[in-house]
Design an enzyme around this catalytic site. Structure first.
Site, mmCIF file in Angstrom:
data_model
loop_
_atom_site.group_PDB
_atom_site.id
_atom_site.type_symbol
_atom_site.label_atom_id
_atom_site.label_comp_id
_atom_site.label_asym_id
_atom_site.label_seq_id
_atom_site.Cartn_x
_atom_site.Cartn_y
_atom_site.Cartn_z
ATOM 1 N N GLU A 1 -12.191 11.010 -1.655
ATOM 2 C CA GLU A 1 -11.337 11.716 -0.688
ATOM 3 C C GLU A 1 -12.053 11.917 0.650
ATOM 4 O O GLU A 1 -11.475 12.416 1.599
ATOM 5 C CB GLU A 1 -10.984 13.115 -1.200
ATOM 6 C CG GLU A 1 -10.501 13.158 -2.612
ATOM 7 C CD GLU A 1 -10.071 14.548 -3.025
ATOM 8 O OE1 GLU A 1 -8.902 14.870 -2.811
ATOM 9 O OE2 GLU A 1 -10.903 15.303 -3.564
ATOM 10 N N CYS B 1 -4.306 8.588 -6.558
ATOM 11 C CA CYS B 1 -3.510 9.722 -7.033
ATOM 12 C C CYS B 1 -2.992 10.571 -5.878
ATOM 13 O O CYS B 1 -2.366 11.593 -6.084
ATOM 14 C CB CYS B 1 -4.306 10.577 -8.016
ATOM 15 S SG CYS B 1 -5.760 11.323 -7.281
ATOM 16 N N HIS C 1 0.185 21.390 0.099
ATOM 17 C CA HIS C 1 0.397 21.671 -1.326
ATOM 18 C C HIS C 1 1.754 22.316 -1.580
ATOM 19 O O HIS C 1 2.316 22.192 -2.658
ATOM 20 C CB HIS C 1 -0.767 22.482 -1.899
ATOM 21 C CG HIS C 1 -1.962 21.609 -2.078
ATOM 22 N ND1 HIS C 1 -2.922 21.489 -1.122
ATOM 23 C CD2 HIS C 1 -2.262 20.728 -3.065
ATOM 24 C CE1 HIS C 1 -3.803 20.592 -1.524
ATOM 25 N NE2 HIS C 1 -3.430 20.109 -2.692
ATOM 26 N N ASP D 1 -6.324 13.645 1.180
ATOM 27 C CA ASP D 1 -7.516 14.106 1.889
ATOM 28 C C ASP D 1 -8.243 12.964 2.581
ATOM 29 O O ASP D 1 -8.748 13.128 3.685
ATOM 30 C CB ASP D 1 -8.465 14.820 0.915
ATOM 31 C CG ASP D 1 -8.036 16.263 0.700
ATOM 32 O OD1 ASP D 1 -7.687 16.922 1.696
ATOM 33 O OD2 ASP D 1 -8.033 16.712 -0.457
HETATM 34 C C1 PEP Z 1 -5.586 14.037 -2.526
HETATM 35 O O1 PEP Z 1 -6.320 14.596 -1.699
HETATM 36 O O2 PEP Z 1 -5.014 12.948 -2.305
HETATM 37 C C2 PEP Z 1 -5.335 14.658 -3.838
HETATM 38 C C3 PEP Z 1 -4.696 13.997 -4.779
HETATM 39 O O3 PEP Z 1 -5.767 15.945 -4.020
HETATM 40 P P1 PEP Z 1 -5.019 17.217 -3.381
HETATM 41 O O4 PEP Z 1 -3.706 16.741 -2.800
HETATM 42 O O5 PEP Z 1 -4.819 18.208 -4.476
HETATM 43 O O6 PEP Z 1 -5.985 17.681 -2.352
HETATM 44 MG MG MG Z 2 -7.531 16.257 -2.362
#
Ligand code: PEP
Ligand code: MG
Length: 593
Positions: A440, A511, A198, A464
């Site tokens: 995910e 996403c 993140h 994920d």
């Molecule tokens: C993902 O896991 O691809 C996602 C978009 O969520 P995050 O990156 O916030 O875990």
């Molecule tokens: Mg995620």
């Protein structure tokens, strides 16, 4: 003083996680206390530096001993014991040996070697899920500051610079990154981290070039060194030569030209050459990104990560504050849709209360929908706030980290309860919000059709999904090479998701970061993805790429990829297709050479 000749250009390599190029002096920090000056020493000075280290240790011990005596006299023996932990650090043979070895091998000044060795220990301790041990890092930091002061007691500690700089740190947490002042920090380099952490995602949102996984950065780099950060290639060039600087200035110029060219297609549709239309939306974390969403040409927001707003505060914002924010977002993106992802705490997004108990395996722990279903009070506040924003624009919501259909049914029941509550309150809201699920977790992809029967869309969180499919921690640089978006297992799970969704006539989006990887777009388009949601900075390039692809060709590429057993081969196929369709774009957006 740095010795003569140190000004030679040196290139350090890491993992590029946020594109961009900046010129600025470095500022090397480590959490807890600032880095001391570092300089090289001739071999003959090694014994003297080791002696300086011994003296600083002795002085510190004397000071701690007399502090202990004073405290014991005032408050009793028990209180005096608090200094025992401090003294133990100064006698820890592993630490001492490493410092002596570092002075001999690296031929750097003693305070810097001490600082770097201790920093490594501290970081290791901060990762231990034992609250007692983690708390002891404060004692160690304390004693280290004291030792560092005792090398040169007359000097003050280094301050945060108020000039523009490139930040160098062992690691930055998502909240450290979110707090970065973009006007002063023109780039950052860390020893830890990976592309889908993140911290990296936030760097991209903030538009700051970033390079992570640069080994020994703290040891090798020093404050105020002139440098260029290359967030495309993952390089940090210190003491850049005139020709390197010229190359990067030219590149900055070309990138600016490219941006102008991409601007021209901003208001066009995201459609393939043979007429398949996709929705291209943006991923955001902060309200301040709304302006950029508009100017990027995105058709709304496909992923609003609400946890950064919710976890930033000391106290969770209640329904009213959330409703006000969500309303502003919905109004800003209208007539397009915004999809709010409900709270996804956990993993590397570590909140304070109420998830303060550390977990041994946070990525497999109490995160996403699991947390929300257990804390219904917080979950329902958020759901009501989202439904209320629905009265001001097109709003969707989706649940993170779903592992099966039972969780979806439970969550939907709570949505229904919230609608009823708002109705009874006579509040303005809309029941007409799209409800979706993030795919995910491999088990969710495998039962995608069952989930699809319950909802309006599926959005694949590849960050994920990949980590759980190939069992590779997405933020651990040691195993980063095993984190493969084109793993056949991943490709087949994406296909299973698309098939599950189309069985029930609903759309599928992606996403995760994979959606913005220009090399992999031919595969995603070919697998039948309907929506792509990417960081705002990637929207123009992704639009241009999709507009250069032929859907029929992508579909046959996907068929071949689904029959292939090797990620390397699938990646090669994708690269060839991308190279054929938009070679200039690939060169401009990925490479700096
Ligand atoms: C993902 O896991 O691809 C996602 C978009 O969520 P995050 O990156 O916030 O875990
Ligand atoms: Mg995620």
């Amino acid at each position: 003083m740095p010795p003569e000749g140190q000004e030679k250009e040196i290139v350090y390599e890491g993992t590029p996680v946020s594109p961009g190029i900046s010129f600025a002096p470095l500022h090397v920090v480590a959490r807890g206390f600032a880095s001391p000056e570092v300089y090289n020493i001739p071999e003959a000075m090694v014994p003297r530096e080791q002696q300086r280290f011994r003296e600083a240790l002795e002085l510190t011990k004397d000071q701690l001993d007399s502090l202990r005596t004073q405290i014991e006299q005032i408050s009793g023996e028990e209180e005096g014991r608090i200094f025992e932990a401090h003294l133990l650090v100064l006698e820890d043979q592993t630490v001492l040996d490493r410092v002596f070895a570092a002075i001999t091998e690296r031929r750097q000044n003693a305070e810097y070697c001490f600082y770097a060795v201790v920093q490594t220990f501290l970081e290791a301790m901060r990762r231990i899920p034992d609250p007692y041990l983690r708390d002891r890092t404060a004692d160690i930091e304390d004693v280290c500051k004291r030792v560092l002061r005792n090398f040169s007691p007359e000097e003050d500690e280094e301050e945060e610079p108020d000039h523009q700089h490139i930040l160098v740190a062992y690691d930055l947490s998502p909240s450290d990154t979110a707090a970065i002042d973009r006007n002063r920090v023109l780039g950052f380099v860390t020893e830890q981290g990976s592309n889908t952490s993140h911290t990296a995602i936030l760097a991209r949102s903030l538009g700051i070039p970033a390079v992570v996984g640069m080994r020994n950065a703290i040891f090798n780099l020093r404050t105020l060194t002139p440098a260029i950060i290359d967030g495309y290639e993952g390089r940090l060039i210190v003491y850049p030569s005139e020709s390197t600087s010229r190359h990067y200035r030219k590149l900055l110029n070309e990138k600016a030209q490219m941006r102008l060219a991409l601007d021209e297609i901003r208001d066009t549709e995201t459609v393939t050459t043979d007429g398949r239309r996709l929705t291209l939306s943006a991923n955001i974390e902060f309200e301040h990104e709304l302006e950029v969403v508009k100017s990027s040409g995105a058709e709304g927001i496909g992923l609003f990560r609400t946890e950064f707003f919710l976890l930033e505060r000391e106290e969770a914002p209640g329904e009213e504050e959330q409703a006000a924010l969500y309303k502003r977002v919905a109004e800003s993106v209208a007539p397009h849709e915004v999809i709010f992802r409900t709270l996804d705490a956990g993993g590397d997004k570590v909140p304070g209360e109420p998830l303060s108990e550390p977990e041994p395996n946070p990525f497999l722990g109490w995160r996403g929908i699991r947390f929300s279903l257990a804390r219904r009070d917080l979950f329902k506040e958020q759901l009501r706030a989202i439904l209320r924003a629905g009265a001001s624009g097109r709003v969707g919501l989706m649940f993170p980290l779903v592992s099966g259909v039972t969780e979806v049914r439970e969550a939907k029941k709570l949505v229904a309860e919230c609608i009823e509550e708002l109705e009874q309150r006579g509040e303005e809201y809309s029941a007409d919000v799209e409800v979706g699920v993030m795919i995910e977790v491999p088990s969710a992809a495998m039962v995608a059709a069952d989930i699809a029967a319950e909802v309006d869309f599926l959005s694949i969180g590849t960050n994920d999904l990949i980590q759980y499919t190939v069992a590779v921690d997405r933020i651990n640089p040691r195993v980063a090479s095993l984190y493969k978006s084109t793993h056949p297992g991943v490709v087949r799970l994406i296909k299973a998701t698309v098939d599950g969704a189309s069985k029930h006539g609903i759309w599928t989006g992606v996403c995760g970061e994979m959606a913005g990887d220009l090399e992999l777009l031919p595969l995603l388009v070919g697998l039948g993805i309907d929506e792509l949601s990417v960081g705002t900075h990637l929207v123009p390039a992704v639009k241009r790429a999709v507009r250069s692809l032929n859907y029929a060709d992508c579909a046959s590429l996907a068929t071949k990829a689904l029959a292939c057993g090797e990620s390397r081969v699938i990646l090669e196929m994708c690269r060839t297709a991308a190279e054929a369709a938009y070679p200039d774009l690939l060169k401009q957006t990925r490479r700096s050479t």
